[in-house]
Design an enzyme around this catalytic site. Structure first.
Site, PDB file in Angstrom:
ATOM      1  N   GLY A   1       0.845  -1.186   0.000  1.00  0.00           N
ATOM      2  CA  GLY A   1       0.000   0.000   0.000  1.00  0.00           C
ATOM      3  C   GLY A   1       0.880   1.235   0.000  1.00  0.00           C
ATOM      4  O   GLY A   1       0.796   2.064   0.903  1.00  0.00           O
ATOM      5  N   ALA A   2       1.738   1.361  -1.036  1.00  0.00           N
ATOM      6  CA  ALA A   2       2.840   2.325  -1.007  1.00  0.00           C
ATOM      7  C   ALA A   2       2.611   3.582  -1.828  1.00  0.00           C
ATOM      8  O   ALA A   2       3.529   4.386  -1.973  1.00  0.00           O
ATOM      9  CB  ALA A   2       4.112   1.631  -1.520  1.00  0.00           C
ATOM     10  N   SER A   3       1.410   3.790  -2.342  1.00  0.00           N
ATOM     11  CA  SER A   3       1.252   4.835  -3.356  1.00  0.00           C
ATOM     12  C   SER A   3       0.682   6.146  -2.850  1.00  0.00           C
ATOM     13  O   SER A   3       0.674   7.135  -3.591  1.00  0.00           O
ATOM     14  CB  SER A   3       0.374   4.307  -4.501  1.00  0.00           C
TER      15      SER A   3
ATOM     16  N   TYR B   1      -0.179   7.451   4.320  1.00  0.00           N
ATOM     17  CA  TYR B   1       0.827   6.952   5.252  1.00  0.00           C
ATOM     18  C   TYR B   1       1.738   5.903   4.629  1.00  0.00           C
ATOM     19  O   TYR B   1       2.899   5.780   5.001  1.00  0.00           O
ATOM     20  CB  TYR B   1       0.146   6.384   6.495  1.00  0.00           C
TER      21      TYR B   1
ATOM     22  N   GLU C   1      -2.702   0.693  -8.899  1.00  0.00           N
ATOM     23  CA  GLU C   1      -3.007   1.972  -9.520  1.00  0.00           C
ATOM     24  C   GLU C   1      -3.233   1.810 -11.018  1.00  0.00           C
ATOM     25  O   GLU C   1      -2.928   0.757 -11.589  1.00  0.00           O
ATOM     26  CB  GLU C   1      -1.865   2.964  -9.255  1.00  0.00           C
TER      27      GLU C   1
ATOM     28  N   ASP D   1      -3.137  -6.324  -7.302  1.00  0.00           N
ATOM     29  CA  ASP D   1      -3.980  -6.547  -6.129  1.00  0.00           C
ATOM     30  C   ASP D   1      -3.174  -7.215  -5.018  1.00  0.00           C
ATOM     31  O   ASP D   1      -2.852  -8.395  -5.087  1.00  0.00           O
ATOM     32  CB  ASP D   1      -5.171  -7.411  -6.521  1.00  0.00           C
TER      33      ASP D   1
ATOM     34  N   TYR E   1     -16.312   5.253  14.372  1.00  0.00           N
ATOM     35  CA  TYR E   1     -14.976   4.719  14.138  1.00  0.00           C
ATOM     36  C   TYR E   1     -14.602   3.638  15.156  1.00  0.00           C
ATOM     37  O   TYR E   1     -14.680   2.457  14.866  1.00  0.00           O
ATOM     38  CB  TYR E   1     -13.924   5.847  14.122  1.00  0.00           C
TER      39      TYR E   1
ATOM     40  N   LEU F   1      -5.772  12.694   9.579  1.00  0.00           N
ATOM     41  CA  LEU F   1      -5.315  13.513   8.465  1.00  0.00           C
ATOM     42  C   LEU F   1      -6.270  13.360   7.292  1.00  0.00           C
ATOM     43  O   LEU F   1      -7.037  12.390   7.218  1.00  0.00           O
ATOM     44  CB  LEU F   1      -3.904  13.103   8.033  1.00  0.00           C
TER      45      LEU F   1
END
Length: 401
Positions: free
Chosen positions: A47-49, A52, A74, A110, A237, A275
């Site tokens: 999940g690097a794109s 965080y 992506e 994925d 939440y 954020l």
């Protein structure tokens, strides 16, 4: 072509390549201004794109000089459609990393799938040997897994309460007006599905696959991200369907640390500050809370973005000696947000906020600036009148959608 933002609700359907590049550079410049200290040497970010996850990769590379592999899902540019912001972010990150001689490769696909796990393992084995840190930062609305019979099963997450409906103030992002919103309770099936998507099951699958393949270093660290927030947001939440998933995430961290004790693995959940992200924008009540929080934390000189948070996580928490945990075994990176003096001021404004005083009670401008920045817009120094080539290459791209 000239690229402009096209916003629908809580999503922007366009992204600006030069704006995304400038946004990535801002975070890199921040890291390079800080002290370079000890930390991980080879890092996998799932999940690097964006958000965080992207900031974690930037912290690993530019404050620890680590080699990084990023997994993202992506879309490239197609015809008149721009690429997704995450695509441009990955392309920019790799360009900046290469300029400084840092190893950086990206796998696009994925992350829930077995195929992407196997491809990632092969890349680690070939190029790095092992990884000593795994960041798990997925924020997906659905997850598809294969049944024992080989049939695909798709689970979808929901943003609902548990038990009772909850009514509170929110902000209509289409009009910037304060509204009342009621969030309905999730069914048991919806709760279970949300845990399947956003809980710790896939995180544990990744660690098991890496360990079985022999590419997880002894003494490795793995971290996933969560949020708790104030009592105001508990129904939607902490105690809602997403909260059930985050509890499972925390339980998974404890389970993995125990299970891999002989290997020295340390698994953590970091509870981060609220954020503006693509995920948080979709959660009822939260955007209004964030806008008020921004106002107070900026006034008190306590505000942090993703880059500042991740620098503190790496250098004040994970790699500064013994890791301090709360009573639930979690790292608390939301410590500034949850200071009593901050929350007291936020709640005082929350009680009275309305359309007439919204601009004075909340940092709406700051919220929208951060929102647009996610997609490469409203970034200082970018010429948005200039023609842009929407098709950008991720140099090391190892897989595509």
């Amino acid at each position: 072509m000239r690229i402009e933002p096209r916003v629908k609700g809580f999503i922007c359907t366009t992204a600006h390549p030069e704006g995304c590049k400038a946004h990535v550079k801002q975070q890199i410049d921040y890291m390079k201004q800080q002290d370079t200290t000890e930390g991980p040497k080879s890092v996998l970010v799932i999940g690097a794109s964006s958000g965080y996850g992207l900031a974690s990769r930037i912290a690993a590379a530019f404050s620890c000089r680590a080699a990084t592999i990023g997994v993202a899902f992506e879309k490239a540019a197609r015809g008149s459609r721009t690429a997704t912001a995450g695509w441009y972010n990955c392309a920019a990150f790799e360009e900046f990393a290469a300029a400084e001689g840092l190893y950086a490769k990206t796998i696009n696909g994925d992350a829930f799938s077995r195929e992407i796990k196997e491809q990632t393992i092969e890349l680690i084995r070939r190029d790095l040997g092992t990884v000593d840190m795994v960041v798990y930062s997925l924020a997906a609305p659905r997850r598809t897994v294969m049944s024992r019979e080989g049939a695909p099963i798709t689970y979808s997450s929901v943003l609902k309460t548990v038990g009772q409906p909850y009514t509170s103030k929110s902000i209509d992002l289409r009009t910037n007006q304060v509204t009342q919103v009621t969030v309905e309770p999730a069914t048991e099936e919806e709760i279970d599905n949300t845990v399947k998507v956003m809980g710790g099951e896939d995180w544990q699958d990744w660690i098991a696959a890496l360990d079985e393949a022999g590419v997880l270093a002894d003494g490795a660290v793995t971290v996933a991200y969560s949020y708790i927030g104030p009592e105001l947001t508990f129904p939607i939440y902490r105690n809602g369907s997403i909260g059930m998933a985050k509890r499972h995430l925390s339980q998974t961290a404890a389970t993995m640390t125990k299970e891999y004790r002989d290997r020295g693995l340390q698994a953590y959940v970091s509870v981060n500050k609220a954020l503006v992200t693509q995920s948080s924008s979709a959660i009822p009540i939260v955007p209004l809370y964030i806008s008020i929080l921004y106002k107070i934390m900026k006034e008190m000189d306590l505000h942090e973005g993703c880059a500042q948070q991740m620098y503190r996580l790496f250098h004040d928490k994970l790699y500064s000696g013994e890791v301090a945990l709360d009573q639930d075994g979690q790292i608390r990176l939301d410590d500034y947000e949850m200071r009593p003096e901050v929350q007291e001021r936020v709640m005082k404004l929350w009680e009275n906020v309305c359309d007439e005083n919204l601009q004075e009670s909340a940092d709406i401008q700051g919220y929208w600036d951060d929102f647009y920045a996610l997609f490469g817009f409203r970034i200082q120094g970018v010429d948005y009148e200039a023609d842009q080539e929407a098709d950008r290459v991720i140099p090391s791209l190892c897989a595509a959608e």
